[in-house]
Design an enzyme around this catalytic site. Structure first.
Site, PDB file in Angstrom:
ATOM      1  N   HIS A   1      26.657 -13.586 -22.320  1.00  0.00           N
ATOM      2  CA  HIS A   1      26.353 -14.270 -21.072  1.00  0.00           C
ATOM      3  C   HIS A   1      27.213 -13.697 -19.963  1.00  0.00           C
ATOM      4  O   HIS A   1      28.186 -13.000 -20.209  1.00  0.00           O
ATOM      5  CB  HIS A   1      26.643 -15.773 -21.196  1.00  0.00           C
ATOM      6  CG  HIS A   1      25.763 -16.445 -22.191  1.00  0.00           C
ATOM      7  ND1 HIS A   1      24.523 -16.909 -21.875  1.00  0.00           N
ATOM      8  CD2 HIS A   1      25.938 -16.719 -23.506  1.00  0.00           C
ATOM      9  CE1 HIS A   1      23.965 -17.453 -22.947  1.00  0.00           C
ATOM     10  NE2 HIS A   1      24.808 -17.332 -23.962  1.00  0.00           N
ATOM     11  N   ALA A   2      26.867 -14.013 -18.730  1.00  0.00           N
ATOM     12  CA  ALA A   2      27.637 -13.670 -17.543  1.00  0.00           C
ATOM     13  C   ALA A   2      28.104 -12.208 -17.530  1.00  0.00           C
ATOM     14  O   ALA A   2      27.288 -11.299 -17.530  1.00  0.00           O
ATOM     15  CB  ALA A   2      28.788 -14.635 -17.361  1.00  0.00           C
TER      16      ALA A   2
END
Length: 87
Positions: free
Chosen positions: A15-16
């Site tokens: 993620h991110a």
């Protein structure tokens, strides 16, 4: 078609920031790249789409399969596997 099974190492999963780094590298390639969860049936999704990768909801310790086909795919897969986690 080449592929790598990778256990995601980042605390935040794929993620991110890890997803952004992965996609930035994938976007430089001319070939199609897919990512799928190895267990659980999610995917395959476009490896050049940050939204698609984040929608997989891959967490730390889960295994993904990264696939690509074409000239230079083995080297690319090695790079993407290193970004995502540990093979």
């Amino acid at each position: 078609m080449g592929e790598r099974k990778v256990t995601v190492a980042a605390e935040v999963g794929l993620h991110a920031r890890p997803a952004a780094t992965f996609v930035q590298r994938a976007m430089k390639a001319t070939m199609d790249i897919t990512v799928a969860k190895a267990y659980g049936g999610a995917g395959p999704v476009n490896g050049k789409s940050i939204l698609a990768i984040m929608a997989l909801d891959v967490r730390q310790g889960e295994t993904v399969v990264i696939s690509a086909e074409g000239e230079g795919s083995e080297e690319l897969l090695d790079e993407l596997a290193e970004i995502a986690g540990t093979p």
